[in-house]
Design a protein around this motif. Structure first.
Motif, PDB file in Angstrom:
ATOM      1  N   UNK A  19       8.443  -0.633   7.938  1.00  0.00           N
ATOM      2  CA  UNK A  19       7.940   0.227   9.015  1.00  0.00           C
ATOM      3  C   UNK A  19       6.462   0.558   8.782  1.00  0.00           C
ATOM      4  N   UNK A  20       6.104   0.832   7.520  1.00  0.00           N
ATOM      5  CA  UNK A  20       4.722   1.176   7.202  1.00  0.00           C
ATOM      6  C   UNK A  20       3.806  -0.016   7.509  1.00  0.00           C
ATOM      7  N   UNK A  21       4.230  -1.209   7.084  1.00  0.00           N
ATOM      8  CA  UNK A  21       3.429  -2.412   7.346  1.00  0.00           C
ATOM      9  C   UNK A  21       3.254  -2.623   8.843  1.00  0.00           C
ATOM     10  N   UNK A  47       3.331  -0.341  11.189  1.00  0.00           N
ATOM     11  CA  UNK A  47       2.432   0.696  11.701  1.00  0.00           C
ATOM     12  C   UNK A  47       0.979   0.352  11.389  1.00  0.00           C
ATOM     13  N   UNK A  48       0.723  -0.149  10.176  1.00  0.00           N
ATOM     14  CA  UNK A  48      -0.634  -0.550   9.807  1.00  0.00           C
ATOM     15  C   UNK A  48      -1.092  -1.689  10.714  1.00  0.00           C
ATOM     16  N   UNK A  49      -0.218  -2.663  10.937  1.00  0.00           N
ATOM     17  CA  UNK A  49      -0.573  -3.772  11.831  1.00  0.00           C
ATOM     18  C   UNK A  49      -0.882  -3.268  13.232  1.00  0.00           C
ATOM     19  N   UNK A  50      -0.041  -2.379  13.746  1.00  0.00           N
ATOM     20  CA  UNK A  50      -0.230  -1.859  15.105  1.00  0.00           C
ATOM     21  C   UNK A  50      -1.500  -1.028  15.242  1.00  0.00           C
ATOM     22  N   UNK A  51      -1.830  -0.260  14.212  1.00  0.00           N
ATOM     23  CA  UNK A  51      -2.911   0.713  14.371  1.00  0.00           C
ATOM     24  C   UNK A  51      -4.211   0.349  13.659  1.00  0.00           C
ATOM     25  N   UNK A  52      -4.216  -0.692  12.814  1.00  0.00           N
ATOM     26  CA  UNK A  52      -5.417  -0.968  12.019  1.00  0.00           C
ATOM     27  C   UNK A  52      -5.949  -2.396  12.112  1.00  0.00           C
ATOM     28  N   UNK A  53      -5.067  -3.373  12.179  1.00  0.00           N
ATOM     29  CA  UNK A  53      -5.526  -4.754  12.118  1.00  0.00           C
ATOM     30  C   UNK A  53      -6.444  -5.060  13.293  1.00  0.00           C
ATOM     31  N   UNK A  76       0.824  -1.197   0.000  1.00  0.00           N
ATOM     32  CA  UNK A  76       0.000   0.000   0.000  1.00  0.00           C
ATOM     33  C   UNK A  76       0.862   1.251   0.000  1.00  0.00           C
ATOM     34  N   UNK A  77       1.947   1.252   0.731  1.00  0.00           N
ATOM     35  CA  UNK A  77       2.758   2.459   0.803  1.00  0.00           C
ATOM     36  C   UNK A  77       3.383   2.816  -0.534  1.00  0.00           C
ATOM     37  N   UNK A  78       3.556   1.813  -1.428  1.00  0.00           N
ATOM     38  CA  UNK A  78       4.165   2.099  -2.725  1.00  0.00           C
ATOM     39  C   UNK A  78       3.312   3.061  -3.547  1.00  0.00           C
ATOM     40  N   UNK A  79       1.999   3.076  -3.317  1.00  0.00           N
ATOM     41  CA  UNK A  79       1.140   4.015  -4.026  1.00  0.00           C
ATOM     42  C   UNK A  79       1.459   5.455  -3.635  1.00  0.00           C
ATOM     43  N   UNK A  80       2.043   5.643  -2.471  1.00  0.00           N
ATOM     44  CA  UNK A  80       2.365   6.980  -1.993  1.00  0.00           C
ATOM     45  C   UNK A  80       3.853   7.285  -2.081  1.00  0.00           C
ATOM     46  N   UNK A  81       4.631   6.313  -2.518  1.00  0.00           N
ATOM     47  CA  UNK A  81       6.056   6.533  -2.769  1.00  0.00           C
ATOM     48  C   UNK A  81       6.160   7.179  -4.147  1.00  0.00           C
ATOM     49  N   UNK A  82       5.747   8.434  -4.217  1.00  0.00           N
ATOM     50  CA  UNK A  82       5.585   9.150  -5.479  1.00  0.00           C
ATOM     51  C   UNK A  82       6.893   9.216  -6.263  1.00  0.00           C
ATOM     52  N   UNK A  83       7.996   9.412  -5.570  1.00  0.00           N
ATOM     53  CA  UNK A  83       9.280   9.537  -6.272  1.00  0.00           C
ATOM     54  C   UNK A  83       9.978   8.182  -6.462  1.00  0.00           C
ATOM     55  N   UNK A  84       9.286   7.095  -6.104  1.00  0.00           N
ATOM     56  CA  UNK A  84       9.771   5.721  -6.335  1.00  0.00           C
ATOM     57  C   UNK A  84      11.179   5.454  -5.813  1.00  0.00           C
ATOM     58  N   UNK A  85      11.486   5.986  -4.628  1.00  0.00           N
ATOM     59  CA  UNK A  85      12.814   5.730  -4.070  1.00  0.00           C
ATOM     60  C   UNK A  85      12.795   4.592  -3.052  1.00  0.00           C
ATOM     61  N   UNK A  86      11.635   3.947  -2.885  1.00  0.00           N
ATOM     62  CA  UNK A  86      11.566   2.775  -2.027  1.00  0.00           C
ATOM     63  C   UNK A  86      11.132   3.044  -0.603  1.00  0.00           C
ATOM     64  N   UNK A  87      10.870   4.289  -0.268  1.00  0.00           N
ATOM     65  CA  UNK A  87      10.413   4.626   1.083  1.00  0.00           C
ATOM     66  C   UNK A  87       9.575   5.895   1.034  1.00  0.00           C
ATOM     67  N   UNK A  88       8.868   6.153   2.119  1.00  0.00           N
ATOM     68  CA  UNK A  88       8.071   7.376   2.249  1.00  0.00           C
ATOM     69  C   UNK A  88       8.867   8.409   3.026  1.00  0.00           C
TER      70      UNK A  88
END
Length: 179
Positions: free
Chosen positions: A69-71, A73-79, A1-13
């Motif tokens: 890290x994004x995954x 955070x999603x697990x901690x705050x959403x699952x 999911x975070x790749x959709x927001x990695x606008x500059x495609x450098x592998x991280x947000x």
């Protein structure tokens, strides 16, 4: 999911992605127009969103959020949680995503908008696969409305993040799975 927001495609947000996301959202919402007042509004929203996401997910405090890290955070705050219980940053993330897909701004993601979103992000050689994925997301109320309203999108997104089962209908929210 975070790749959709990695606008500059450098592998991280990082903050740069959210600056780019502000511009993208402004241009898409304005159908090409990018007024300075609307851009300023989205820059403020996206900077706040980045700061919240960094607080939730930048565990090593290095100014970047890796996919892992994004995954986490999603697990901690959403699952296992309902949309209402998500952190404000995740809710803003989801609502912004909805607005970017809702091209005609009618408050409904129709099949054409879903198709457009899918073909921008993935290689698909058969429109039927996209249409089948879209139709599998719809309940009777969605069909009456002609697509997916924001509240339903929020519900599906929450299922997408929190329901790890194979038969979760929301797994197709972002298009057909690998063909």
């Amino acid at each position: 999911m975070s790749s959709a927001y990695d606008i500059d495609n450098n592998g991280y947000l990082d903050a740069h992605d959210f600056q780019c996301l502000a511009l993208r959202t402004c241009v898409l919402e304005g159908k090409g127009d990018c007024s300075s007042s609307r851009l300023q509004k989205y820059q403020h929203i996206m900077l706040s969103l980045w700061e919240e996401i960094a607080q939730l997910a930048d565990f090593d405090k290095d100014g970047i959020v890796t996919v892992d890290e994004f995954k986490k955070a999603v697990q901690n705050s959403c699952i296992g949680k309902r949309y209402e219980d998500f952190p404000q940053a995740m809710k803003a993330f989801i609502e912004t995503n909805f607005r970017m897909i809702d091209i005609n701004c009618d408050g409904i993601i129709g099949i054409e908008e879903y198709r457009y979103d899918c073909v921008q992000r993935m290689v698909v050689d058969d429109i039927k696969a996209i249409d089948d994925a879209f139709n599998s997301l719809l309940n009777d109320d969605d069909r009456r409305k002609g697509g997916i309203a924001l509240s339903r999108y929020q519900e599906l997104f929450a299922q997408f993040l929190s329901d790890q089962s194979e038969d979760c209908p929301a797994k197709l929210l972002f298009g057909p799975l690998e063909l």
